[in-house]
Motif scaffolding. Structure first.
Motif, short mmCIF file in Angstrom:
data_model
loop_
_atom_site.label_atom_id
_atom_site.label_comp_id
_atom_site.label_asym_id
_atom_site.label_seq_id
_atom_site.Cartn_x
_atom_site.Cartn_y
_atom_site.Cartn_z
N PHE A 131 0.79 -1.22 0.00
CA PHE A 131 0.00 0.00 0.00
C PHE A 131 0.82 1.26 0.00
CE2 PHE A 131 -3.23 -3.03 1.08
CZ PHE A 131 -4.24 -2.60 0.24
N PHE A 143 1.13 2.32 -3.50
CA PHE A 143 -0.07 2.94 -4.06
C PHE A 143 -0.27 4.35 -3.53
CE2 PHE A 143 -1.67 -1.66 -3.95
CZ PHE A 143 -1.01 -1.94 -5.12
N VAL A 144 -0.12 4.51 -2.21
CA VAL A 144 -0.34 5.82 -1.62
C VAL A 144 0.67 6.83 -2.15
CG1 VAL A 144 -0.25 7.13 0.52
CG2 VAL A 144 -1.40 4.95 0.48
N LEU A 178 2.24 6.73 -4.94
CA LEU A 178 1.94 6.99 -6.35
C LEU A 178 0.90 8.10 -6.47
CD1 LEU A 178 1.82 4.52 -9.08
CD2 LEU A 178 -0.32 5.65 -8.75
N ALA A 179 -0.16 7.99 -5.68
CA ALA A 179 -1.20 9.02 -5.70
C ALA A 179 -0.64 10.35 -5.18
CB ALA A 179 -2.38 8.59 -4.84
N THR A 214 1.28 12.48 -7.78
CA THR A 214 0.45 13.22 -8.71
C THR A 214 -0.26 14.38 -8.02
OG1 THR A 214 0.18 11.15 -9.87
CG2 THR A 214 -1.27 12.92 -10.50
N LEU A 215 -0.66 14.17 -6.76
CA LEU A 215 -1.30 15.27 -6.01
C LEU A 215 -0.34 16.44 -5.86
CD1 LEU A 215 -3.26 13.50 -3.13
CD2 LEU A 215 -4.18 14.78 -5.06
N LEU A 226 -0.15 18.34 -9.01
CA LEU A 226 -1.34 19.17 -9.25
C LEU A 226 -1.30 20.44 -8.41
CD1 LEU A 226 -4.15 16.50 -9.48
CD2 LEU A 226 -3.32 17.98 -11.30
N LEU A 239 9.71 7.20 -11.09
CA LEU A 239 10.01 5.89 -11.66
C LEU A 239 11.46 5.82 -12.09
CD1 LEU A 239 6.76 5.25 -13.72
CD2 LEU A 239 7.36 4.41 -11.46
N ILE A 289 2.21 -6.82 -10.74
CA ILE A 289 1.62 -5.48 -10.83
C ILE A 289 2.07 -4.92 -12.16
CG2 ILE A 289 1.42 -3.21 -9.77
CD1 ILE A 289 2.19 -4.37 -7.14
N PHE A 310 2.63 -2.32 -14.54
CA PHE A 310 2.68 -0.87 -14.71
C PHE A 310 2.55 -0.47 -16.17
CE2 PHE A 310 3.97 -0.69 -10.36
CZ PHE A 310 3.58 0.57 -9.95
N ILE A 366 7.56 -1.28 -16.05
CA ILE A 366 7.71 0.16 -16.29
C ILE A 366 8.52 0.37 -17.58
CG2 ILE A 366 8.79 2.27 -15.46
CD1 ILE A 366 8.22 1.27 -12.61
N MET A 390 -3.01 4.73 -14.87
CA MET A 390 -3.24 5.25 -13.53
C MET A 390 -4.68 4.99 -13.11
SD MET A 390 -1.65 7.04 -11.27
CE MET A 390 -1.46 8.55 -10.40
N PHE A 427 -5.41 1.32 -12.42
CA PHE A 427 -4.75 1.03 -11.17
C PHE A 427 -5.62 1.47 -9.99
CE2 PHE A 427 -1.18 2.05 -8.29
CZ PHE A 427 -0.49 0.85 -8.40
N ILE A 476 -7.75 -0.82 -7.14
CA ILE A 476 -7.52 -0.77 -5.68
C ILE A 476 -8.77 -0.30 -4.95
CG2 ILE A 476 -6.17 0.28 -3.87
CD1 ILE A 476 -3.99 0.54 -6.08
N ALA A 530 -8.24 15.83 -11.78
CA ALA A 530 -7.42 14.63 -11.69
C ALA A 530 -7.10 14.24 -10.25
CB ALA A 530 -6.12 14.84 -12.47
N ALA A 531 -7.29 15.19 -9.32
CA ALA A 531 -6.94 14.90 -7.93
C ALA A 531 -8.00 14.06 -7.23
CB ALA A 531 -6.72 16.20 -7.17
N LEU A 577 -7.49 10.37 -6.95
CA LEU A 577 -6.32 10.11 -6.10
C LEU A 577 -6.67 10.23 -4.63
CD1 LEU A 577 -3.82 12.21 -8.18
CD2 LEU A 577 -3.93 9.74 -8.07
N ILE A 578 -7.47 11.28 -4.33
CA ILE A 578 -7.88 11.46 -2.93
C ILE A 578 -8.76 10.29 -2.52
CG2 ILE A 578 -9.24 12.93 -1.39
CD1 ILE A 578 -8.13 15.30 -3.08
N LEU A 586 -8.54 7.34 -3.66
CA LEU A 586 -7.62 6.22 -3.45
C LEU A 586 -7.01 6.25 -2.05
CD1 LEU A 586 -5.79 3.89 -4.65
CD2 LEU A 586 -4.16 5.67 -5.14
N ILE A 587 -6.53 7.43 -1.65
CA ILE A 587 -5.87 7.52 -0.35
C ILE A 587 -6.88 7.26 0.77
CG2 ILE A 587 -4.69 9.11 1.23
CD1 ILE A 587 -3.25 10.26 -1.13
#
Lengths: 323, 292
Positions: free
Chosen positions: A108, A111-112, A114-115, A118-119, A122, A240, B35, B37, B101, B224, B227, B231, B265-266, B269-270, B272-273
């Protein structure tokens, strides 16, 4: 530490010192960026190679470090103070990010982070009032230490070398301290480490936060090197790439990330004559290295060395020995 | 109200296509702890097989799609497994992550160099009408995409649940050693999983390319999203990937209109977290239990 190792370290130091002499500004720039990425990759190696966690946010921490240093130094604060802020901020953010992710299962954090990367991109792009938006920040000053001014390329290189050596020494010290041994214990067998009384969650979190802080330091050096930063230079692709440096060099080896960073930074320069095809060749090379030596280049080197060394094996202890 | 309906339908349509990629992602994870990528690039590439078939070899659309399907099965399914996953699997997940990757980069750059760096218009399979439905304008293409993607996922679910091979595949995913003892050809089942992933990627590619244009860099966002969908929905469930994909599609479209285009786009992601913190096994997922 063997004599050979000391000799090697000595030669490496000398090479670092004489490498830029008589070279043009561009070569020195490439060397600086190799050292800076080495610092960043060494940080990731701590998280990945020693504590065994995948982080995909090293570029975000470099970005955080770079922006903090850029904003502070442009406001007239000295670099020393700015870099301190960059490192602490990356460390604290690393703690805050790693804490929830590491409570749950092993993948995890990947994954966290990775997000998170991108945050961060932004936020850097969209908050124009602070970060200059997608245009970035221009004209970041280079540090001055009394009479020693790093405005020219060559002094700046030696300044980066000093930072690199300090970081590498700190890293080597840490790996030989009880902390470093705890990190390795975590990677080798987390369950056993836990049963021996190590607080595995805390140690992993610490490794991740220290690794992130080293990313912050690398960013704080990157900003005055390029003197221009923009959100696009700290995307997931860079994370990466840093991951690639660690793995291709050899994760879990001290010199792995330094070798890997050299390869990832220098290879595109060397493959420049192939025009647009260099990324294709590059990707193919990585695939081949990964398929034939998943331990990275240092692992490959050790395998080769071991195959040349005479095998000291006692014949009478072999299974099925005719005695 | 009409606007919301419009957004919901286009969100679901995009979400169903994301779900295809996410399902493939989940299947690979289950069958071989891979996984992938490069999943985004897997969805980007088949569209270029179709385009190359049509422009270079002059095939009609249906033949080009058929060829692309076969090529996807061969390259993205069989070759990916034989040449990359199989030799690396004994060394743990990490080198494989790096290899995928690199593979993604290779596919992206190859398309850019050997085909084109510009977005290519892609022929649509469905009529371009817009229906008027209680004041909301709904495009037939969206509806058709939704139907095709659902049909693919439902038939996959039926195949996995109702046929002997499908159940053997599930057994392989749950515990390869026990499956082997019970007489399942584990290697073949894993190969089937990779082939299915190739096919799903090809379908997703052909559905999504008319909407977004076929471009070498499409894989970045698609990968992305697949992915995140996998999850959020739950990494060990096909249902989960479906729910995750649909959810992301709808949320993405709603966020773009009602919240902020800049931070569009955020939002996933939020999500996801938050999901990882609150419910790490995903919305539909079941907890995998402790490793001890």
């Amino acid at each position: 530490m063997t004599a050979l190792r000391i000799l090697f370290l000595f030669a490496f130091g000398i090479a670092l010192f004489i490498a830029p002499m008589g070279q043009g500004n561009y070569i020195i720039y490439v060397l600086c960026s190799w050292l800076i990425f080495s610092i960043s990759a060494m940080g990731l190696n701590l998280t990945l190679g020693y504590a065994g966690q995948i982080s995909l946010a090293q570029a975000a921490f470099m970005g955080i470090g770079a922006y903090i240093t850029a904003l502070l130094t442009m406001a007239g604060v000295h670099w020393i103070f700015a870099v301190f802020c960059s490192i602490s901020a990356s460390f604290v953010i690393g703690l805050a990010l790693g804490y929830p992710a590491l409570r749950v299962q092993h993948h995890f954090l990947a994954f966290v982070t990775l997000a998170f990367n991108t945050l961060v991109f932004l936020v850097l792009r969209n908050e124009d009032w602070l970060t200059g938006g997608s245009l970035g920040l221009v004209g970041i000053p280079r540090p001055e230490f009394g009479p020693f001014n790093t405005m020219m390329q060559l002094p700046f290189y030696y300044f980066v070398v000093v930072c690199f050596l300090i970081t590498a020494a700190a890293m080597a010290w840490m790996l030989h301290s009880p902390w470093g041994r705890a990190f390795k214990a975590l990677r080798e067998n987390p369950i056993r480490a836990n049963s021996l009384g190590l607080n595995t969650t805390r140690m992993t979190l610490l490794a991740f936060a220290i690794g992130s802080a080293m990313g912050g330091l690398a960013g704080a050096l990157q900003a005055p090197l390029v003197q221009f930063i923009e959100p696009g230079s700290f995307t997931l692709i860079l994370s990466l790439k840093i991951l690639l440096m660690v793995i291709v060099g050899g994760s879990g080896y001290f010199f792995g990330p330094i070798l890997g960073a050299g390869l990832v930074v220098l290879l595109p320069e060397m493959l420049r004559f192939t025009d647009g095809y260099y990324l294709i060749i590059y990707a193919l090379l990585v695939l081949v290295v990964m398929i034939f030596s998943p331990q990275g280049l240092i692992g490959l080197g050790q395998k080769l060395l071991a195959s040349f060394k005479p095998q000291e094996e006692r014949g009478d202890l072999k299974q099925g020995a005719q005695l | 109200m009409a606007e919301l309906l419009q957004i919901l339908v286009s969100g679901l349509s995009a979400g169903a296509i994301y779900a295809l990629a996410a399902v493939g992602f989940t299947l690979l994870w289950q069958a071989s702890q891979t996984i992938n990528f490069a999943q985004g690039e897997f969805v980007m590439l088949p569209a270029f097989f179709v385009l190359a078939g049509m422009t270079i070899f002059g095939l009609p659309l249906w033949a080009a799609i058929l060829t692309a399907m076969v090529l996807s099965l061969l390259i993205l399914g069989a070759m990916f497994k034989k040449l990359i996953v199989e030799p690396m699997l004994p060394h743990g997940t990490l080198p494989l992550v790096i290899a995928t990757i690199a593979l993604g980069l290779l596919m992206k750059e190859s398309v850019k160099e050997f085909y084109s760096a510009q977005g290519q218009p892609f022929p649509t399979l469905f009529p371009q009408h817009v229906l008027d439905f209680f004041g909301a304008s709904i495009s037939v293409q969206d509806i058709c995409n939704l139907i095709v993607a659902f049909a693919a996922i439902i038939s996959l679910q039926l195949f996995l649940g109702r046929t002997r091979t499908g159940r053997a595949m599930q057994a392989t995913a749950q515990d390869p050693r026990v499956a082997e003892i019970l007489g399942v050809d584990v290697k073949r089942m894993v190969m089937y999983t990779f082939l299915i992933n190739g096919a799903l990627a090809a379908i997703a590619s052909i559905l999504i390319s008319p909407v977004y244009l076929a471009k070498f860099s499409n894989g970045e966002t698609l990968g992305m999203i697949a992915f995140i969908a996998a999850i959020v929905g739950g990494f060990n469930q096909i249902k989960g990937a479906l729910v995750g994909g649909l959810l992301i599609g709808v949320i993405d479209n709603v966020a773009a209109v009602y919240i902020s285009a800049e931070y569009r786009a955020a939002i996933p992601l939020i999500l996801l977290i938050v999901i990882i913190m609150v419910r790490p096994q995903g919305i539909m997922g079941t907890s995998e239990g402790r490793t001890v």
